[in-house]
Write a protein that holds these residues in place. Structure first.
Motif, mmCIF file in Angstrom:
data_model
loop_
_atom_site.group_PDB
_atom_site.id
_atom_site.type_symbol
_atom_site.label_atom_id
_atom_site.label_comp_id
_atom_site.label_asym_id
_atom_site.label_seq_id
_atom_site.Cartn_x
_atom_site.Cartn_y
_atom_site.Cartn_z
ATOM 1 N N PHE A 65 34.317 73.987 75.249
ATOM 2 C CA PHE A 65 35.720 73.819 75.612
ATOM 3 C C PHE A 65 35.998 72.446 76.216
ATOM 4 N N TRP A 66 35.163 71.453 75.899
ATOM 5 C CA TRP A 66 35.309 70.094 76.435
ATOM 6 C C TRP A 66 36.545 69.460 75.822
ATOM 7 N N PHE A 67 37.541 69.155 76.632
ATOM 8 C CA PHE A 67 38.782 68.594 76.123
ATOM 9 C C PHE A 67 39.089 67.232 76.739
ATOM 10 N N LEU A 68 38.225 66.753 77.623
ATOM 11 C CA LEU A 68 38.485 65.487 78.292
ATOM 12 C C LEU A 68 38.326 64.324 77.315
ATOM 13 N N PRO A 69 39.067 63.249 77.526
ATOM 14 C CA PRO A 69 38.994 62.121 76.588
ATOM 15 C C PRO A 69 37.775 61.211 76.821
ATOM 16 N N ILE A 70 36.820 61.648 77.636
ATOM 17 C CA ILE A 70 35.623 60.842 77.873
ATOM 18 C C ILE A 70 34.441 61.474 77.160
ATOM 19 N N ASP A 71 33.401 60.674 76.961
ATOM 20 C CA ASP A 71 32.207 61.163 76.293
ATOM 21 C C ASP A 71 31.481 62.144 77.216
ATOM 22 N N ASN A 72 30.703 63.047 76.639
ATOM 23 C CA ASN A 72 30.019 64.037 77.468
ATOM 24 C C ASN A 72 28.671 63.552 77.983
ATOM 25 N N LEU A 77 22.907 61.269 82.044
ATOM 26 C CA LEU A 77 23.307 62.607 82.473
ATOM 27 C C LEU A 77 24.217 63.259 81.437
ATOM 28 N N PHE A 78 23.905 64.485 81.094
ATOM 29 C CA PHE A 78 24.736 65.293 80.212
ATOM 30 C C PHE A 78 25.766 65.977 81.108
ATOM 31 N N LEU A 79 27.015 65.537 81.037
ATOM 32 C CA LEU A 79 28.027 65.970 81.998
ATOM 33 C C LEU A 79 28.273 67.480 82.038
ATOM 34 N N ALA A 81 26.079 69.807 81.620
ATOM 35 C CA ALA A 81 24.940 70.343 82.372
ATOM 36 C C ALA A 81 25.013 69.931 83.838
ATOM 37 N N ALA A 82 25.485 68.712 84.108
ATOM 38 C CA ALA A 82 25.606 68.258 85.499
ATOM 39 C C ALA A 82 26.653 69.078 86.249
ATOM 40 N N ILE A 83 27.753 69.404 85.582
ATOM 41 C CA ILE A 83 28.786 70.239 86.211
ATOM 42 C C ILE A 83 28.217 71.625 86.502
ATOM 43 N N ALA A 84 27.485 72.176 85.541
ATOM 44 C CA ALA A 84 26.881 73.497 85.745
ATOM 45 C C ALA A 84 25.830 73.473 86.845
ATOM 46 N N GLU A 85 25.046 72.395 86.925
ATOM 47 C CA GLU A 85 24.046 72.261 87.996
ATOM 48 C C GLU A 85 24.725 72.194 89.357
ATOM 49 N N LEU A 86 25.812 71.446 89.442
ATOM 50 C CA LEU A 86 26.518 71.324 90.725
ATOM 51 C C LEU A 86 27.109 72.656 91.181
ATOM 52 N N ILE A 87 27.404 73.535 90.246
ATOM 53 C CA ILE A 87 27.946 74.846 90.606
ATOM 54 C C ILE A 87 26.828 75.838 90.926
ATOM 55 N N PHE A 88 25.853 75.969 90.023
ATOM 56 C CA PHE A 88 24.869 77.044 90.136
ATOM 57 C C PHE A 88 23.713 76.740 91.083
ATOM 58 N N SER A 89 23.318 75.495 91.210
ATOM 59 C CA SER A 89 22.159 75.200 92.051
ATOM 60 C C SER A 89 22.390 75.585 93.516
ATOM 61 N N PRO A 90 23.460 75.107 94.165
ATOM 62 C CA PRO A 90 23.676 75.541 95.556
ATOM 63 C C PRO A 90 23.997 77.021 95.672
ATOM 64 N N LEU A 91 24.692 77.579 94.666
ATOM 65 C CA LEU A 91 25.075 78.987 94.710
ATOM 66 C C LEU A 91 23.844 79.896 94.708
ATOM 67 N N ILE A 92 22.916 79.652 93.811
ATOM 68 C CA ILE A 92 21.726 80.507 93.735
ATOM 69 C C ILE A 92 20.796 80.251 94.913
ATOM 70 N N LEU A 93 20.706 79.004 95.370
ATOM 71 C CA LEU A 93 19.902 78.741 96.574
ATOM 72 C C LEU A 93 20.461 79.506 97.765
ATOM 73 N N LYS A 94 21.787 79.546 97.892
ATOM 74 C CA LYS A 94 22.410 80.269 99.002
ATOM 75 C C LYS A 94 22.220 81.776 98.851
#
Length: 107
Positions: A65-72, A77-79, A81-94
């Protein structure tokens, strides 16, 4: 010219290839936090594998669902995956009872 469908396993391998550096950096962050909190090897491996599985799945949906006008890709860094890492990494650690910031009371 018709566009042929891409098999799911090839798309999964492409996500793993593009996000390999991002996944490795996220894994190093989690290993550091888990080592600092003195968690067992079994809990550490469980946290790392759960995060990688959820990150790969969510990176697929973010990329679909990537709709941004920038490259992924941003440098290495694969953006999605980086967005998903920023969400899930602290969440699962917590969820597993880890403290990422140890702030001590001065009193």
């Amino acid at each position: 010219m018709e566009q042929e469908p891409v098999p799911f396993n090839e798309l999964l391998l492409l996500i793993l290839f593009l996000g390999s550096v991002t996944f490795f950096i996220g894994m190093l962050f989690q290993v550091y936090i888990l080592y600092r909190n003195r968690k067992s090897i079994l809990i550490s491996i469980t946290v790392i594998f759960m995060t990688r599985i959820l990150t790969v799945i969510s990176a697929y949906f973010i990329w679909a669902f990537w709709f941004l006008p920038i490259d992924n890709m941003f440098i290495f860094l694969f953006l999605p995956a980086a967005i998903a890492e920023l969400i899930f990494s602290p969440l699962i650690l917590k969820m597993f009872g880890n403290k990422m910031l140890k702030i001590e009371n001065p009193a």
